[in-house]
Design a protein around this motif. Sequence first.
Motif, PDB file in Angstrom:
ATOM      1  N   ILE A 153       0.821  -1.206   0.000  1.00  0.00           N
ATOM      2  CA  ILE A 153       0.000   0.000   0.000  1.00  0.00           C
ATOM      3  C   ILE A 153       0.857   1.259   0.000  1.00  0.00           C
ATOM      4  O   ILE A 153       0.506   2.265  -0.602  1.00  0.00           O
ATOM      5  N   ILE A 154       1.995   1.219   0.687  1.00  0.00           N
ATOM      6  CA  ILE A 154       2.875   2.383   0.744  1.00  0.00           C
ATOM      7  C   ILE A 154       4.325   1.909   0.719  1.00  0.00           C
ATOM      8  O   ILE A 154       4.684   0.950   1.406  1.00  0.00           O
ATOM      9  N   LEU A 193      -5.741  -2.196   6.390  1.00  0.00           N
ATOM     10  CA  LEU A 193      -5.391  -1.456   5.183  1.00  0.00           C
ATOM     11  C   LEU A 193      -5.793   0.012   5.288  1.00  0.00           C
ATOM     12  O   LEU A 193      -5.108   0.894   4.753  1.00  0.00           O
ATOM     13  N   GLY A 194      -6.900   0.287   5.974  1.00  0.00           N
ATOM     14  CA  GLY A 194      -7.261   1.674   6.235  1.00  0.00           C
ATOM     15  C   GLY A 194      -6.211   2.360   7.083  1.00  0.00           C
ATOM     16  O   GLY A 194      -5.829   3.511   6.831  1.00  0.00           O
ATOM     17  N   THR A 217      -3.119   3.054   4.999  1.00  0.00           N
ATOM     18  CA  THR A 217      -3.372   4.186   4.104  1.00  0.00           C
ATOM     19  C   THR A 217      -3.266   5.513   4.850  1.00  0.00           C
ATOM     20  O   THR A 217      -2.654   6.475   4.360  1.00  0.00           O
ATOM     21  N   MET A 240      -0.525   8.575   4.190  1.00  0.00           N
ATOM     22  CA  MET A 240      -0.948   9.902   3.744  1.00  0.00           C
ATOM     23  C   MET A 240      -0.245  11.023   4.492  1.00  0.00           C
ATOM     24  O   MET A 240       0.014  12.088   3.927  1.00  0.00           O
ATOM     25  N   VAL A 285       0.794   7.109  -1.726  1.00  0.00           N
ATOM     26  CA  VAL A 285      -0.016   5.917  -1.467  1.00  0.00           C
ATOM     27  C   VAL A 285      -0.262   5.197  -2.788  1.00  0.00           C
ATOM     28  O   VAL A 285      -0.581   5.826  -3.807  1.00  0.00           O
ATOM     29  N   LYS A 286      -0.089   3.891  -2.780  1.00  0.00           N
ATOM     30  CA  LYS A 286      -0.270   3.107  -4.012  1.00  0.00           C
ATOM     31  C   LYS A 286      -1.762   2.868  -4.241  1.00  0.00           C
ATOM     32  O   LYS A 286      -2.308   1.816  -3.917  1.00  0.00           O
ATOM     33  N   TRP A 287      -2.390   3.886  -4.823  1.00  0.00           N
ATOM     34  CA  TRP A 287      -3.838   3.818  -5.006  1.00  0.00           C
ATOM     35  C   TRP A 287      -4.243   2.718  -5.986  1.00  0.00           C
ATOM     36  O   TRP A 287      -5.354   2.185  -5.893  1.00  0.00           O
ATOM     37  N   LEU A 292      -4.356  -0.324  -3.923  1.00  0.00           N
ATOM     38  CA  LEU A 292      -5.506  -0.224  -3.034  1.00  0.00           C
ATOM     39  C   LEU A 292      -6.802  -0.465  -3.799  1.00  0.00           C
ATOM     40  O   LEU A 292      -7.713  -1.130  -3.303  1.00  0.00           O
ATOM     41  N   ALA A 330      -8.438   4.832   8.825  1.00  0.00           N
ATOM     42  CA  ALA A 330      -7.441   5.754   8.288  1.00  0.00           C
ATOM     43  C   ALA A 330      -7.328   6.998   9.169  1.00  0.00           C
ATOM     44  O   ALA A 330      -6.220   7.444   9.488  1.00  0.00           O
TER      45      ALA A 330
END
Length: 471
Positions: free
Chosen positions: A71-72, A115-116, A119, A123, A131-133, A136, A457
Amino acid sequence: MYIIGVTIGAAFAGFALLWALGANDVANAVGTCVGSKAITPKMAVVLAGIFEFLGASLMGSHVAGTIGGSIIDNKKFPSDELFSIGMFSVLVTSAIWITIGTWFGLPVSSTHTVLGGVTGVGMIGASIGDVKWVSLSRIFLSWIVSPLLGGVIAFGFYFGIYKLILVSENCAHKSRRYMPFFLSFVIAINVIFLIVGGPETMSISVEWYYYIIIFIGTFIGSILPSYFLLLKLREFRRNGVFVSVPEVQTARSRKPGKSSVVQPANSDDLLAPMLDDLEEEPVQDVRKLLLKDIDTLSHQEARTVSEFEFIPLMIVTACVVAFAHGGNDVANAIGPFFVVLTYSREGNIDNLGEVPIYVTIIGGIGVVIGLATWGYKVMETVGSKITPLTFSKGFAAQLGAGVSVLASTVLGLPISTTAVIVGSVMGVGLVEDRKSVNFRVIGNIIAGWITTLPVAALFSMAIFAFFRAVI
């Protein structure tokens, strides 16, 4: 020295998260089995505990890497140290949020929560653009595809059982005829998944058509042993060795949402859900019914006997789903903790290698303790509130869920086991009567899925900001 403190804190937070996972997600593995009264909650805890532990220990590392870094990118953070503090924040956030959900008896998705959290940390620890949108969004897609896949498989399987056996003439004969094939199919499916994505000592890499050959060979080779095993289990059941069948004065019907699952169940309740559709003739003594010549049974009695045939398959599939659940969901806690552990040992996070076996074993222990101590809190939602379950419905739902979860584990795709099993249970409920499905409960569950990720998040952003300021 303070990174040692962070590591110790992450270990406690990770174990707390594992405990919460066991307490909240136990319904995904055995809720259908308990909801149909095939086994009692205590039996469910024992079976799920064993196979959750095995799944976490042997297969948990497949998904741990995906959650820990997809994710990051840690290189986007100012330092590896800050990234490890961020993963510590994710563990704290997830443990708190899932515990809150469990307290209120709500099935919270552990995957959505973790995962939230990742993320949110990404951020503010790096930037929104880092962030690897795409990754995601692929995970978002899996949350849509997975319950649909589970629902379609479960719907198709139960539709076949319903038409082929339950509503046909001589359904008692047909159920006994087809049961060895059903059990062999389950065994063959699980052998393939273990070969493809199990521990290294069992995994092999060959061309895809070899898997088909292995599946067919396992299926054919299991038919005869399955026949004799079911024959012996049927004899035990008639003698009351495994189950104590009650005397039932009248057949009963229940509405979706009515359940006493949270109360200590006993075998005297075993028959109730199975008789939901049998309203014409009362059954006075089910043990006598099981001893009767099946050629002399009425259709209602024959269907009751047919439903009993699914008990062994339900137990087998419950163990399979528990194994798959342990392999997938333990990674939700292992992934972030593994990042912190790696930094503590190496001083950097340049190479997140294979998760050590002792970490996955500890993960399995934490999940088992959680489901044994607090699992009853959310067991009833999936087991009975979505739709009334019979043994055959529970088996079909578990099979659909098991295939979906195991496939996702093998592919290294983090999914929500809650989403899969909810889709599977809804799928079997739609076969006979869509009115039997409690869409209000499903709506509440979906609302929980939607809100969990953004709430997690925000929580992780606040906790990370606090830790970054004081550490």
